[in-house]
Design a protein around this motif. Structure first.
Motif, PDB file in Angstrom:
ATOM      1  N   LEU A 158       0.851  -1.183   0.000  1.00  0.00           N
ATOM      2  CA  LEU A 158       0.000   0.000   0.000  1.00  0.00           C
ATOM      3  C   LEU A 158       0.890   1.238   0.000  1.00  0.00           C
ATOM      4  CD1 LEU A 158      -2.849   1.155   0.304  1.00  0.00           C
ATOM      5  CD2 LEU A 158      -2.711   0.716   2.747  1.00  0.00           C
ATOM      6  N   ASN A 170      -4.803   6.186   4.080  1.00  0.00           N
ATOM      7  CA  ASN A 170      -3.911   5.050   4.276  1.00  0.00           C
ATOM      8  C   ASN A 170      -4.413   4.163   5.425  1.00  0.00           C
ATOM      9  OD1 ASN A 170      -1.379   3.813   3.529  1.00  0.00           O
ATOM     10  ND2 ASN A 170      -0.794   4.259   5.643  1.00  0.00           N
ATOM     11  N   LYS A 171      -4.801   4.806   6.535  1.00  0.00           N
ATOM     12  CA  LYS A 171      -5.275   4.070   7.706  1.00  0.00           C
ATOM     13  C   LYS A 171      -6.545   3.290   7.362  1.00  0.00           C
ATOM     14  CE  LYS A 171      -4.262   5.915  12.087  1.00  0.00           C
ATOM     15  NZ  LYS A 171      -4.489   7.046  12.972  1.00  0.00           N
ATOM     16  N   LYS A 177      -5.809   0.386   5.087  1.00  0.00           N
ATOM     17  CA  LYS A 177      -5.098  -0.672   5.805  1.00  0.00           C
ATOM     18  C   LYS A 177      -6.109  -1.520   6.592  1.00  0.00           C
ATOM     19  CE  LYS A 177      -1.771  -0.900   9.396  1.00  0.00           C
ATOM     20  NZ  LYS A 177      -0.925  -0.089  10.248  1.00  0.00           N
ATOM     21  N   VAL A 209      -0.726  -6.630   4.756  1.00  0.00           N
ATOM     22  CA  VAL A 209      -0.487  -5.296   4.180  1.00  0.00           C
ATOM     23  C   VAL A 209       0.923  -4.810   4.516  1.00  0.00           C
ATOM     24  CG1 VAL A 209      -1.305  -2.908   4.076  1.00  0.00           C
ATOM     25  CG2 VAL A 209      -2.933  -4.764   4.450  1.00  0.00           C
ATOM     26  N   GLU A 250       3.062  -1.340   4.297  1.00  0.00           N
ATOM     27  CA  GLU A 250       2.808   0.089   4.072  1.00  0.00           C
ATOM     28  C   GLU A 250       4.072   0.828   3.675  1.00  0.00           C
ATOM     29  OE1 GLU A 250       0.219   2.233   7.138  1.00  0.00           O
ATOM     30  OE2 GLU A 250       1.076   0.448   8.070  1.00  0.00           O
ATOM     31  N   THR A 251       3.899   1.852   2.918  1.00  0.00           N
ATOM     32  CA  THR A 251       5.008   2.737   2.600  1.00  0.00           C
ATOM     33  C   THR A 251       4.415   4.066   2.133  1.00  0.00           C
ATOM     34  OG1 THR A 251       6.610   3.179   0.907  1.00  0.00           O
ATOM     35  CG2 THR A 251       5.113   1.446   0.419  1.00  0.00           C
ATOM     36  N   SER A 252       5.069   5.166   2.452  1.00  0.00           N
ATOM     37  CA  SER A 252       4.466   6.443   2.070  1.00  0.00           C
ATOM     38  C   SER A 252       5.368   7.234   1.123  1.00  0.00           C
ATOM     39  CB  SER A 252       4.182   7.278   3.316  1.00  0.00           C
ATOM     40  OG  SER A 252       5.367   7.391   4.050  1.00  0.00           O
TER      41      SER A 252
END
Ligand SMILES: Nc1ncnc2c1ncn2[C@@H]1O[C@H](COP(=O)(O)OP(=O)(O)OP(=O)(O)O)[C@@H](O)[C@H]1O
Length: 447
Positions: free
Chosen positions: A8, A16-17, A20, A30, A32-34
């Motif tokens: 994601l 994002n939250k 998820k 999942v 995550e990465t931003s």
């Protein structure tokens, strides 16, 4: 089964939250990465099964860049893009970059989940075959089952896998959707292909004769039993027995069939001992077996015995993009049979056929083409060539409100797949048209 891993890459913390939680809740792993660089690193390190990439309002091209680099690495895992702001250009660029589905904010989480599951159907198929230790073989005679629709493609893959195992198969679907064709393909692709394929239509044999037809009888077992009769099950020795319309079999005969499946032997009427059987069972029905079980009209134990592998064939109205392919296939077949040179249908005629819901499914379409050939004098099938009663039925259907995929498909056909013209006709932007094409998995034949 292994959980699908989803990367994601969405910079908006709130979204994002939510995403998820949604993905976790649906049983996915999942990662995550931003950050853009981080997304690519994470992609290389974690080998996800699907990537959801966002694009921020400030830089609409960043998500696209991630997608492009993933594609350039030669990887074809499913990619879904969520755009904060969107333009027609960006939607087209996303599709060109090889994005499988494209969402513009705000969007429905339900639609996103449906898309994720659709995109991961290949993963689920691979996993289930890995679990059963099966490598999907290439399907012999697959060209007999016409269709480029996603479900049909998945069914063909599944047939290949199911064929190589020796499990019982239950095939469901409305009349004329190709259940017998699927059963034949299973047999043709199985290790039993050199042995007989015996088709038993459970509704065509009267109840009083079913036992003797299936199990056979000894000479003198009853008045008129002048000689030994082997029975259809024994005829199929080494091969496959296909029970068509199994949902219509009486409870008494269901018990008999269950015994044959479980014990792998039969007893002829009037016979003393049991005769061993080596056959595979494939059954089909257009009835709702779950409901029949609930109502006590179909034995639960037989249902479980048959329902080891399950194939459900979709009705033709849910895969109308296959109608032109099926029409071409049958026109070609009839040209060969009758020495004709019919080329195709006129746009009007095709549009008419796309409006119709085909309650008799592929069989009805095949019959229509055959009936049309009888009186056809030209090389093109036009509206006036279609048999009168079909025109009336289809005409009535045209007056009913049409579903969105139907409307989209017939508009594309009428504009010769010119998407700008189709979008104009529908009063949509090109971007909306592209989104809907992806949503309904509508692709032009040969692309
Ligand atoms: N995908 C397909 N491509 C080409 N022909 C097809 C396809 N599906 C069905 N057909 C053809 O349509 C006709 C009907 O198919 P079939 O007898 O397999 O349907 P069925 O689901 O078993 O019907 P029923 O429930 O009435 O027994 C057959 O001539 C079959 O070859």
């Amino acid at each position: 089964m292994k959980k699908p891993k989803i990367l994601l890459a969405e910079r908006n913390d709130v979204l994002n939250k939510k995403l998820k939680m949604l993905l976790f809740g649906n049983g996915f792993e999942v990662i995550e990465t931003s950050d853009k660089g981080d997304a690519l690193r994470s992609f290389q390190n974690n080998s996800p099964d699907l990537v959801i990439v966002g694009s921020s309002p400030g830089d609409t091209r960043d998500g696209l860049g991630v997608a492009q680099q993933i594609r350039q690495s030669g990887c074809n895992i499913p990619l879904i893009m969520i755009a904060a702001h969107s333009s027609e250009d960006q939607a087209i660029a996303a599709l060109k970059a090889g994005i499988n589905d494209y969402f513009k904010q705000p969007f429905s989480f339900e639609e996103l989940m449906a898309s994720v599951k659709r995109c991961l159907s290949g993963f689920f198929l691979r996993e289930s075959s890995r679990e059963h230790g099966v490598t999907p073989p290439c399907l012999i005679d697959s060209q007999k089952m016409i269709g480029e629709n996603v479900q049909i493609r998945e069914i063909k893959t599944y047939i290949g896998k199911a064929a190589s195992t020796d499990t019982n198969v239950l095939i469901t679907g409305e009349t004329g959707t190709g259940k017998e064709l699927a059963a034949e393909l299973i047999h043709r692709n199985s290790p039993r292909s050199k042995k007989p394929f015996v088709c038993i239509n459970c509704t065509a044999i009267p109840d009083s004769l079913l036992e003797s037809e299936l199990f056979g009888y000894e000479r003198g077992a009853f008045t008129g039993a002048d000689s030994l009769k082997e029975g259809k099950l024994k005829h199929a020795e080494g091969g496959t027995v296909f029970f068509d319309e199994i949902g219509d079999m009486s409870l008494y005969h269901q018990a008999k069939i269950l015994r044959a499946i479980e014990s792998k032997e039969v007893q002829r009427i009037g016979g003393k001992g049991s005769i061993p059987l080596d056959i595979r069972f494939v059954a089909a029905t257009n009835r709702d077996l779950d409901q029949l079980v609930e109502e006590g009209k179909f034995r639960k134990d037989l249902y479980f015995r048959l329902n080891v592998a399950r194939i459900h064939l979709p009705p033709l109205r849910n895969r109308k993009e296959d109608i032109p392919l099926l029409l071409c296939f049958y026109i070609r077949e009839l040209n060969l049979r009758f020495g004709r040179e019919v080329e195709c249908l006129t746009k009007d005629a095709l549009e008419y056929l796309l409006c119709y819901d085909w309650p008799g499914n592929v069989r009805e379409l095949k019959n229509l083409v055959e009936a049309t050939f009888v009186n056809l004098s030209s090389r093109q099938i036009s509206l006036s060539d279609l048999p009168e009663q079909f025109r009336r039925r289809i005409g009535e259907a045209r007056d009913l409100p049409r579903s969105e995929p139907d409307l989209l498909l017939s508009t594309l056909m009428s504009t010769n797949w010119n998407k700008s013209k189709a979008a104009q006709k529908l009063h949509w932007s090109r971007m909306t048209l592209y989104r809907k094409l992806a949503k309904y998995h509508i692709v032009k034949e040969g692309t």
